[in-house]
Scaffold this active site. Structure first.
Site, mmCIF file in Angstrom:
data_model
loop_
_atom_site.group_PDB
_atom_site.id
_atom_site.type_symbol
_atom_site.label_atom_id
_atom_site.label_comp_id
_atom_site.label_asym_id
_atom_site.label_seq_id
_atom_site.Cartn_x
_atom_site.Cartn_y
_atom_site.Cartn_z
ATOM 1 N N ASN A 110 -21.343 -6.998 7.424
ATOM 2 C CA ASN A 110 -21.078 -7.802 8.793
ATOM 3 C C ASN A 110 -20.194 -6.852 9.690
ATOM 4 O OD1 ASN A 110 -20.584 -9.062 11.097
ATOM 5 N ND2 ASN A 110 -20.219 -11.230 9.980
ATOM 6 N N ASP A 111 -18.959 -6.506 9.254
ATOM 7 C CA ASP A 111 -18.096 -5.887 10.172
ATOM 8 C C ASP A 111 -18.480 -4.265 9.994
ATOM 9 O OD1 ASP A 111 -16.675 -7.872 10.943
ATOM 10 O OD2 ASP A 111 -15.453 -7.762 9.234
ATOM 11 N N VAL A 112 -19.350 -3.769 9.143
ATOM 12 C CA VAL A 112 -19.482 -2.530 8.968
ATOM 13 C C VAL A 112 -20.648 -2.110 9.871
ATOM 14 C CG1 VAL A 112 -18.211 -2.205 6.772
ATOM 15 C CG2 VAL A 112 -20.847 -2.760 7.037
ATOM 16 N N SER A 129 -13.081 -10.432 9.305
ATOM 17 C CA SER A 129 -12.231 -10.064 10.200
ATOM 18 C C SER A 129 -12.293 -11.029 11.369
ATOM 19 C CB SER A 129 -12.549 -8.554 10.824
ATOM 20 O OG SER A 129 -13.699 -8.802 11.633
#
Lengths: 99, 464
Positions: free
Chosen positions: B389-391, B430
């Site tokens: 996701n965040d990456v 996050s």
């Protein structure tokens, strides 16, 4: 063997640079195995534990020493097996591809 | 005999360094651990011939018994553990090393309390090694518990930081009294160890599970340092060298990991991520999430020329790596080029994802680092994101207000099409909304990673 203060300082300094240099060239793919491998290396604490336990004189020293040796052996053996298992996966691929 | 012992230790130190060096390349890595292993066996045998060790028969017996017990437990657990659970096993073996270093210091300090002061630098380093080793021991135990799922929540006392800082200062004061005193009571030594252990626990409990790899790496460096200090106390050069090498290597690795997450180490250790993540989360996002069915996604991939797969933590949790390997084989049999893009912090540790993929039989020359693969996204027909996701969140490139701005990401949004396999609609760890999911060329495939990839596999099979 007694290691004099400044000699020890030089050993610290050079070893620190060695560790830094060795790991700075590791590709990301090997970071976890490397961490496990370096985890195994500090299993050398087993040597210290053995020496201390060997010189134990009181029961209390023996009890603590026993823990030291058992924990150190766990560090060394566990670290080795875990690292080998991870690195097994980087075997040349042709064998694995056929399976 | 003494010279012989020293020669062996010297060779052992060389073997360790060469072993680590060899471990830094996939081709020689397996030889590297074997070299280091030979060194370890030699060192532990020679240790029995150190002056004085063979004087007490009982002690020798107890040493052998302790080695047998410790080795057996570690061997069995290390053989049985699932590859996905490896990070926490590294934590626990590392904690054992820290505990051993602390226990060595414990024996020295107990001896001191009995009237055998060591004096000078050695006494100070014995205390420092005890402190660091004890923190590494209890902290690693907590890290293990968290990753093993025994302890899911982060735990905070009211005014956690202040209590912890106070405890740390008290531990340091007790340590200083022991380190510089001539006459030390055994009670004080005990209080010192208890405080150090509690500090290790309180230090680790507020840190979230996703940050644990960084913490484990830090504790790995701690243990190395503790071993080096106790090596000085015992006058053992092999311990000093091996310990210091691990100490510095572990510190660098910790930095690399924190850097890949675009967070200063202090932020990971002393602040919770949720606190500063709120700001960027509320902003408006254009577009909507568009769902896709497994069969449609399968067709899209089957007729692609190049597919880049981006596995994340979600793939590891769903144990989907074997299905992913099957999907890869299937696509390749249709002439599709398949590559894997690995973010430096994908999974639970740097390289963890590579290990999982390798376990599933995916050749490591298909697995690319962030720098290698990012230029290839514009030429890819499909980027398949599995549980990451965040990456892959493009705001890290585009929005300077976002908490993850500046974090290196995989440019999945640059691919012609992007398929995201995701369990639910929520944000990443996050708490930041992912703009990739709303992009025009992105399709969402909802479901458990293993099941969703299974749908893709059967979808492609139907085409044949």
């Amino acid at each position: 063997m007694m290691i004099e203060g400044f000699t020890a300082l030089y050993i610290f300094m050079l070893s620190a640079f060695t560790g830094y240099e060795v790991i700075s060239r590791v590709p990301v793919i090997l970071h976890t195995p490397m961490m496990s491998g370096s985890n195994f290396i500090h299993g050398i604490v087993l040597v210290g534990a053995t020496v201390v336990m060997g010189h134990a004189e009181t029961t209390l020293e023996q009890v603590i020493g026993f823990f030291a040796v058992a924990l150190a052996a766990g560090n060394a053996v566990g670290g080795y097996v875990a690292t080998v298992r991870m690195l097994e996966m980087f075997k040349p691929t042709d064998k694995k591809g056929a399976a | 005999m003494d010279t012989f012992i020293q020669v062996v230790y010297f060779v052992v130190a060389v073997l360790f360094i060469l072993g680590l060096k060899k471990m830094s390349s996939p081709v020689t890595a397996r030889g590297g651990i074997v070299w280091a292993g030979i060194g370890m066996v030699a060192a532990s045998i020679v240790a029995f011939f150190e002056p004085g060790v063979f004087d007490h028969g009982t002690n020798v017996f107890l040493i052998i018994l302790a080695i047998a017990v410790g080795s057996a437990i570690a061997y069995i657990t290390a053989k049985r553990v699932q590859m996905t659970d490896m990070p926490q096993m590294i934590a626990i073996y590392n904690g054992m090393g820290g505990g051993a270093a602390a226990a060595i210091a414990g024996v020295e300090l107990v001896r001191m309390a009995g009237g055998h002061a060591i004096g000078g630098t050695a006494q100070v380093l014995a205390v420092l090694g005890a402190l660091i080793g004890a923190v590494s021991f209890s902290g690693s135990a907590i890290a293990f518990a968290k990753l093993q799922g025994l302890m899911n929540k982060t735990f905070r006392l009211p005014m956690h930081m202040i209590i912890n800082l106070g405890l740390f200062v008290l531990t340091l004061i007790a340590g200083a009294i022991i380190a510089f005193g001539d006459d030390v009571s055994i009670q004080l030594v005990l209080v010192f160890f208890v405080m150090a252990l509690v500090f290790g626990v309180l230090f680790t409990t507020p840190i979230g599970g996703a940050d644990m790899p960084v913490v484990i790496s830090l504790f790995n460096a701690f243990t190395g340092l503790a071993v080096a200090f106790e090596g000085f106390v015992l006058g053992n050069a092999a311990m000093i060298i091996a310990g210091t090498v691990v100490g510095s290597a572990g510190t660098l690795l910790t930095q690399l990991m924190a850097k890949a997450m675009n967070r200063p180490i202090s932020n990971i250790l002393f602040a919770s991520f949720g606190a500063d993540a709120g700001a960027g989360a509320d902003e408006e996002i254009e577009g909507s999430m568009k769902e896709i069915q497994g069969t449609d996604a399968a067709i899209m991939m089957a007729y692609a020329e190049k597919v880049i797969i981006i596995p994340g933590y979600g793939m590891a949790v769903a144990q989907a790596q074997h299905k992913v390997a099957e999907l890869t084989k299937l696509l390749e049999s249709r002439g599709v080029t398949v590559k894997f893009a690995i973010h430096p912090v994908a999974g639970r540790m740097p390289g963890h994802m590579n290990v999982l993929l390798a376990e599933a039989g995916i050749e490591y020359d298909k697995i690319m680092d962030l720098e290698e693969i990012n230029p290839e996204f514009p030429t890819a027909d499909v980027a398949l994101v599995i549980g990451a996701n965040d990456v892959v969140n493009p705001v890290a490139r585009t929005n300077p207000d976002s908490p993850i701005y500046g974090m290196p990401i995989l440019d999945a949004d640059m691919a012609k099409n992007c398929i995201v396999i995701k369990r639910g609609r929520g944000a990443g760890f996050s708490g930041i909304e992912n703009h990739l999911f709303y992009a025009d060329n992105t399709r969402m495939l909802y479901g458990d990673g293993q099941k969703a990839v299974g749908e893709l596999v059967s979808g492609i099979k139907q085409l044949q």
